[in-house]
Scaffold this active site. Structure first.
Site, PDB file in Angstrom:
ATOM      1  N   ASP A 147       0.843  -1.202   0.000  1.00 12.12           N
ATOM      2  CA  ASP A 147       0.000   0.000   0.000  1.00 12.12           C
ATOM      3  C   ASP A 147       0.874   1.245   0.000  1.00 12.12           C
ATOM      4  O   ASP A 147       2.084   1.171   0.250  1.00 12.12           O
ATOM      5  CB  ASP A 147      -0.994   0.002   1.181  1.00 12.12           C
ATOM      6  CG  ASP A 147      -0.339  -0.333   2.511  1.00 12.12           C
ATOM      7  OD1 ASP A 147       0.912  -0.311   2.596  1.00 12.12           O
ATOM      8  OD2 ASP A 147      -1.070  -0.619   3.468  1.00 12.12           O
ATOM      9  N   ASN A 149      -7.332  -0.970  14.218  1.00 10.10           N
ATOM     10  CA  ASN A 149      -8.777  -1.015  13.957  1.00 10.10           C
ATOM     11  C   ASN A 149      -9.150  -2.226  13.080  1.00 10.10           C
ATOM     12  O   ASN A 149     -10.257  -2.283  12.539  1.00 10.10           O
ATOM     13  CB  ASN A 149      -9.253   0.289  13.303  1.00 10.10           C
ATOM     14  CG  ASN A 149      -8.615   0.500  11.929  1.00 10.10           C
ATOM     15  OD1 ASN A 149      -7.846  -0.325  11.453  1.00 10.10           O
ATOM     16  ND2 ASN A 149      -8.948   1.612  11.300  1.00 10.10           N
ATOM     17  N   HIS A 178      -7.584  -3.136  10.257  1.00 14.04           N
ATOM     18  CA  HIS A 178      -7.262  -3.026   8.828  1.00 14.04           C
ATOM     19  C   HIS A 178      -6.078  -3.922   8.465  1.00 14.04           C
ATOM     20  O   HIS A 178      -5.240  -4.248   9.311  1.00 14.04           O
ATOM     21  CB  HIS A 178      -7.027  -1.568   8.410  1.00 14.04           C
ATOM     22  CG  HIS A 178      -5.765  -0.931   8.901  1.00 14.04           C
ATOM     23  ND1 HIS A 178      -5.736   0.347   9.400  1.00 14.04           N
ATOM     24  CD2 HIS A 178      -4.483  -1.357   8.967  1.00 14.04           C
ATOM     25  CE1 HIS A 178      -4.498   0.673   9.730  1.00 14.04           C
ATOM     26  NE2 HIS A 178      -3.713  -0.366   9.477  1.00 14.04           N
ATOM     27  N   GLU A 237      -9.495  -0.542   5.164  1.00 15.56           N
ATOM     28  CA  GLU A 237     -10.017  -0.041   6.433  1.00 15.56           C
ATOM     29  C   GLU A 237     -11.358  -0.706   6.763  1.00 15.56           C
ATOM     30  O   GLU A 237     -11.976  -1.339   5.892  1.00 15.56           O
ATOM     31  CB  GLU A 237     -10.224   1.480   6.326  1.00 15.56           C
ATOM     32  CG  GLU A 237      -8.947   2.275   6.115  1.00 15.56           C
ATOM     33  CD  GLU A 237      -8.138   2.456   7.405  1.00 15.56           C
ATOM     34  OE1 GLU A 237      -8.320   1.679   8.362  1.00 15.56           O
ATOM     35  OE2 GLU A 237      -7.316   3.386   7.437  1.00 15.56           O
TER      36      GLU A 237
HETATM   37  C1  F6R Z   1       1.575  -0.969   6.211  1.00 15.11           C
HETATM   38  C2  F6R Z   1       0.182  -1.406   6.290  1.00 15.11           C
HETATM   39  C3  F6R Z   1      -0.588  -1.308   7.551  1.00 15.11           C
HETATM   40  C4  F6R Z   1       0.169  -1.791   8.771  1.00 15.11           C
HETATM   41  C5  F6R Z   1      -0.688  -1.708  10.016  1.00 15.11           C
HETATM   42  C6  F6R Z   1       0.093  -2.089  11.248  1.00 15.11           C
HETATM   43  O1  F6R Z   1       2.047  -1.172   4.891  1.00 15.11           O
HETATM   44  O2  F6R Z   1      -0.341  -1.831   5.322  1.00 15.11           O
HETATM   45  O3  F6R Z   1      -1.766  -2.070   7.384  1.00 15.11           O
HETATM   46  O4  F6R Z   1       0.588  -3.113   8.555  1.00 15.11           O
HETATM   47  O5  F6R Z   1      -1.193  -0.417  10.169  1.00 15.11           O
HETATM   48  O6  F6R Z   1       1.074  -1.111  11.456  1.00 15.11           O
HETATM   49  P1  F6R Z   1       2.226  -1.315  12.510  1.00 15.11           P
HETATM   50  O7  F6R Z   1       3.017  -2.478  12.046  1.00 15.11           O
HETATM   51  O8  F6R Z   1       3.012  -0.033  12.460  1.00 15.11           O
HETATM   52  O9  F6R Z   1       1.580  -1.561  13.829  1.00 15.11           O
END
Ligand code: F6R
Length: 238
Positions: free
Chosen positions: A67, A133, A135, A140
């Site tokens: 992403d 959350n 995602h 999302e």
């Molecule tokens: C990052 C992504 C997000 C993260 C998620 C967890 O490329 O796609 O979905 O994997 O927000 O983030 P962290 O690892 O920082 O807790």
């Protein structure tokens, strides 16, 4: 019921990196989609160590970014492509043509989305982190199992988490994400989760009925899902 692999925090990153190295040895032309965020950082560090000891090679692999934010200039330190390059890709011999980032600088973002969906149509492995959350990628809450690769408006909670992560006063309101459809169509999916603060959402994702309020819950449909977590994240699983 999905059975996570629960590891002590000290062994977690080395184990995930060793598993990825094993996949690359079994299939040197592995097509793998990788996330950014905090969770995979120690895994990438361990992979770089393995590569320096010639215990893993990305020379024939294809790497696809999961992403990307919209609205940040090329090279911005918060951009996912900048981070994946700095943490992994620039530290390995990976042929540039085998790296597929997301062209958020394109004049026509619909074309960028379509290209990324096409590149990700045949993935061997998708590696994911878990948002607070629920995602995965930028899918999302409100995303469904068949949600496509697309431009998405980010949840306020995701933006706040990212601001805290980057120590930034602001982050973009939108992004492009690999769709849930492509994630679920990959031959294998790994969900990586660490830390006590993820314990409740991990429990929600794995144990409560699946639904769009927690897109990660749809991963349980995948026949080849690996959930690799540390003891702290697993604290509420029974
Ligand atoms: C990052 C992504 C997000 C993260 C998620 C967890 O490329 O796609 O979905 O994997 O927000 O983030 P962290 O690892 O920082 O807790």
């Amino acid at each position: 019921m999905t059975t996570p692999r629960i590891l002590p925090a000290a062994a977690w990153a080395d184990t995930v990196a060793a598993d990825l190295a094993e996949r690359l040895r079994a299939n040197p032309a592995l097509r793998v989609c990788l996330p950014t965020g905090a969770t995979p950082v120690p895994v990438y560090e361990a992979l770089v160590g393995l590569a320096r000891r010639d215990e893993v090679s990305f020379a024939r692999a294809t790497v696809v970014l999961l992403d990307e934010w919209l609205g940040l200039p090329p090279g911005d330190p918060a951009r996912c492509d900048t981070r994946l390059r700095a943490q992994l890709l620039d530290r390995l011999p990976v042929p540039p043509a085998a790296v597929h980032l997301i062209d958020v600088d394109a004049a026509d973002l619909d074309v960028a989305v379509a290209r990324h969906a096409a590149v990700a149509a045949d993935l061997d492995l998708v590696v994911l982190g878990l948002g607070m959350n629920g995602h995965v990628g930028f899918n999302e809450p409100g995303s469904f199992a068949d949600s496509p690769t697309r431009i998405i408006r980010l949840a306020a909670s995701s933006r706040e988490a990212a601001m805290a992560r980057y120590g930034a006063a602001s982050v973009p309101t939108g992004g492009i994400t690999l769709g849930m459809d492509r994630i679920l169509a990959a031959r294998e999916v790994w969900l990586l989760v660490t830390g006590a603060r993820k314990a409740a959402i991990l429990r929600r994702a794995l144990r409560d009925p699946e639904g769009p309020d927690c897109p990660a819950s749809y991963l349980r449909r995948h026949p080849n899902l690996g959930v690799i977590v540390d003891l702290e994240a697993a604290a509420l699983l029974s």
